[in-house]
Design a protein around this motif. Sequence first.
Motif, short mmCIF file in Angstrom:
data_model
loop_
_atom_site.label_atom_id
_atom_site.label_comp_id
_atom_site.label_asym_id
_atom_site.label_seq_id
_atom_site.Cartn_x
_atom_site.Cartn_y
_atom_site.Cartn_z
N LEU A 108 -4.92 2.11 -7.05
CA LEU A 108 -4.17 3.09 -7.84
C LEU A 108 -5.07 3.76 -8.88
O LEU A 108 -5.01 4.97 -9.09
CB LEU A 108 -2.98 2.42 -8.51
N GLU A 109 -5.91 2.96 -9.52
CA GLU A 109 -6.81 3.49 -10.55
C GLU A 109 -7.74 4.55 -9.98
O GLU A 109 -8.03 5.57 -10.63
CB GLU A 109 -7.63 2.35 -11.15
N HIS A 110 -8.22 4.32 -8.74
CA HIS A 110 -9.17 5.25 -8.12
C HIS A 110 -8.49 6.28 -7.22
O HIS A 110 -9.18 7.07 -6.56
CB HIS A 110 -10.22 4.47 -7.33
N GLY A 111 -7.15 6.26 -7.21
CA GLY A 111 -6.43 7.25 -6.40
C GLY A 111 -6.63 7.09 -4.91
O GLY A 111 -6.60 8.09 -4.17
N LYS A 112 -6.80 5.84 -4.44
CA LYS A 112 -7.07 5.61 -3.03
C LYS A 112 -5.79 5.20 -2.29
O LYS A 112 -5.16 4.19 -2.63
CB LYS A 112 -8.11 4.49 -2.87
N PRO A 113 -5.38 5.96 -1.28
CA PRO A 113 -4.27 5.52 -0.44
C PRO A 113 -4.60 4.18 0.20
O PRO A 113 -5.75 3.93 0.58
CB PRO A 113 -4.17 6.63 0.61
N VAL A 114 -3.59 3.32 0.34
CA VAL A 114 -3.86 1.96 0.81
C VAL A 114 -2.75 1.48 1.74
O VAL A 114 -1.56 1.68 1.45
CB VAL A 114 -4.03 0.99 -0.39
N LEU A 115 -3.15 0.91 2.86
CA LEU A 115 -2.25 0.19 3.75
C LEU A 115 -2.45 -1.28 3.46
O LEU A 115 -3.50 -1.84 3.75
CB LEU A 115 -2.56 0.50 5.22
N CYS A 116 -1.43 -1.91 2.85
CA CYS A 116 -1.54 -3.28 2.37
C CYS A 116 -0.77 -4.21 3.29
O CYS A 116 0.45 -4.07 3.44
CB CYS A 116 -1.01 -3.39 0.94
N GLU A 117 -1.45 -5.16 3.89
CA GLU A 117 -0.76 -6.17 4.68
C GLU A 117 0.14 -7.00 3.77
O GLU A 117 -0.13 -7.18 2.59
CB GLU A 117 -1.77 -7.07 5.40
N LYS A 118 1.22 -7.51 4.35
CA LYS A 118 2.14 -8.34 3.56
C LYS A 118 1.44 -9.66 3.22
O LYS A 118 0.53 -10.08 3.94
CB LYS A 118 3.45 -8.57 4.34
N PRO A 119 1.85 -10.28 2.09
CA PRO A 119 2.82 -9.78 1.11
C PRO A 119 2.18 -8.73 0.20
O PRO A 119 0.96 -8.69 0.06
CB PRO A 119 3.16 -11.05 0.31
N LEU A 120 3.04 -7.88 -0.39
CA LEU A 120 2.50 -6.92 -1.36
C LEU A 120 1.74 -7.67 -2.43
O LEU A 120 0.58 -7.37 -2.72
CB LEU A 120 3.64 -6.10 -1.95
N THR A 121 2.40 -8.64 -3.07
CA THR A 121 1.75 -9.58 -3.99
C THR A 121 2.43 -10.93 -3.79
O THR A 121 3.36 -11.06 -3.01
CB THR A 121 1.86 -9.15 -5.46
N MET A 122 2.01 -11.91 -4.55
CA MET A 122 2.50 -13.28 -4.34
C MET A 122 3.82 -13.57 -5.04
O MET A 122 4.42 -14.62 -4.81
CB MET A 122 1.45 -14.28 -4.80
N ASP A 123 4.28 -12.68 -5.92
CA ASP A 123 5.53 -12.94 -6.61
C ASP A 123 6.19 -11.62 -6.97
O ASP A 123 5.55 -10.55 -6.97
CB ASP A 123 5.30 -13.77 -7.87
N ALA A 124 7.48 -11.67 -7.26
CA ALA A 124 8.26 -10.46 -7.51
C ALA A 124 7.82 -9.74 -8.78
O ALA A 124 7.81 -8.50 -8.83
CB ALA A 124 9.74 -10.80 -7.59
N ALA A 125 7.45 -10.50 -9.81
CA ALA A 125 7.09 -9.87 -11.09
C ALA A 125 5.85 -8.99 -10.93
O ALA A 125 5.82 -7.84 -11.41
CB ALA A 125 6.86 -10.94 -12.15
N ILE A 142 0.78 3.67 -1.75
CA ILE A 142 0.84 2.34 -1.13
C ILE A 142 1.82 2.33 0.04
O ILE A 142 2.97 2.73 -0.11
CB ILE A 142 1.27 1.28 -2.16
N GLN A 143 1.34 1.87 1.18
CA GLN A 143 2.20 1.58 2.32
C GLN A 143 2.02 0.11 2.67
O GLN A 143 0.90 -0.41 2.65
CB GLN A 143 1.84 2.45 3.52
N VAL A 144 3.12 -0.58 2.96
CA VAL A 144 3.08 -2.02 3.24
C VAL A 144 3.15 -2.25 4.75
O VAL A 144 3.88 -1.56 5.47
CB VAL A 144 4.24 -2.74 2.52
N GLY A 145 2.41 -3.24 5.22
CA GLY A 145 2.24 -3.46 6.65
C GLY A 145 3.37 -4.20 7.33
O GLY A 145 3.12 -5.20 8.03
N PHE A 146 4.59 -3.73 7.19
CA PHE A 146 5.70 -4.26 7.97
C PHE A 146 5.74 -3.50 9.30
O PHE A 146 6.48 -2.54 9.47
CB PHE A 146 7.02 -4.12 7.21
N MET A 147 4.93 -3.96 10.25
CA MET A 147 4.66 -3.16 11.44
C MET A 147 5.81 -3.13 12.42
O MET A 147 5.84 -2.29 13.33
CB MET A 147 3.40 -3.67 12.14
N ARG A 148 6.82 -4.01 12.27
CA ARG A 148 7.92 -3.99 13.23
C ARG A 148 8.69 -2.67 13.19
O ARG A 148 9.31 -2.28 14.17
CB ARG A 148 8.87 -5.17 12.99
#
Length: 357
Positions: A108-125, A142-148
């Motif tokens: 986000l800081e560098h303005g880079k589009p990202v495809l992030c495999e799950k999980p987005l992070t390790m906790d909800a917060a 940010i796009q998350v890798g829920f490939m189904r």
Amino acid sequence: MSDLRVGVVGVGVMGADHAERVARKTSGARLVAVSDADRGRAEALAARLSEGLGGESESTARHSGGTAYVDSVRVVEDPMELIAADDVDAVILASPGFAHADQLFACLEHGKPVLCEKPLTMDAASALRVVEAEHKLGRQLIQVGFMRRFDPEYAALKQLLDSGELGRTLLLHNVHRNKSVASSFRSEMIVRDSMVHEVDVARWLFGEEITRITVYTPKPTSLVAEGAFDPQLAVFELASGAMADVEVFVNFQVGYEVRCEAVAERGSATVGLGSGVFTRAGEHWGGAMPADFRIRFEQAYDLEVQRWVDATRRGEIDGPSAWDGYAAAAVCEAGLESLSSGTPVDVALADRSKVLG
């Protein structure tokens, strides 16, 4: 437009698969860099992908002209350096989940589009902080890798349910079985790393949030260590009162099997019953079962990455958002609490309208 220059962070099983997909299959993209905590693994992959596609046919070569070589792929030891690099336009994150938050903030800081495999992070917060940080930019990166969502069978099921042909959808029945996993794959990981796919499937197919989850632990297979819970059975309750269940069994021994049945007012529909040639011969009948997820969902991964590249070149995303990753993390966090307590747990989800405006 020029090719999208892609860097891949984390080149274990999934990351290496994505790196090869970008290098050999994806049009409009060029793999330029990889990074991994195991430098030797990254160097071996980069060398292999830099050697060229001499054995590939012209139709499967990455460039439209059928050229037999890919450009040299460099290894960057520090993933943050890869993310910041001027010659990297977009990033695929396939690193361990515990590293995602810092790496996403760097994207986000560098303005880079990202495809992030799950999980987005390790906790909800921390996932919510990622959502808020992206929202402040005024642009979805940010796009998350829920490939189904990209699998043709699941996509057809979604289209059928949304058409209203079967009436309102009332129930989902899901099965998610792996042939085997490493002994280090703990009970909590079944919820966070496996069941999370069904969490997203339920939210997507119903078009609403999960409000409560109960995780049951039936008699475990004898093939896991004492104290491990495999299989697990979970029940999701959704905002409208609809329900979904999922059996997750990660040491099934037979093969990789994923099924989903939607039950509606005027009928039902099932995906994942198997594809290919179904034979009857020699007093046997049946078909093949894939050994792992990369075989079963190969087309889904191909479509996911291609559509991510196409959308990124347009300045958009075309798939699950950071909010979807956060919502899944919140459900899984409640699922872990239910796994521990054996009781239903309400999902604590932020007010989307307040977070995203």
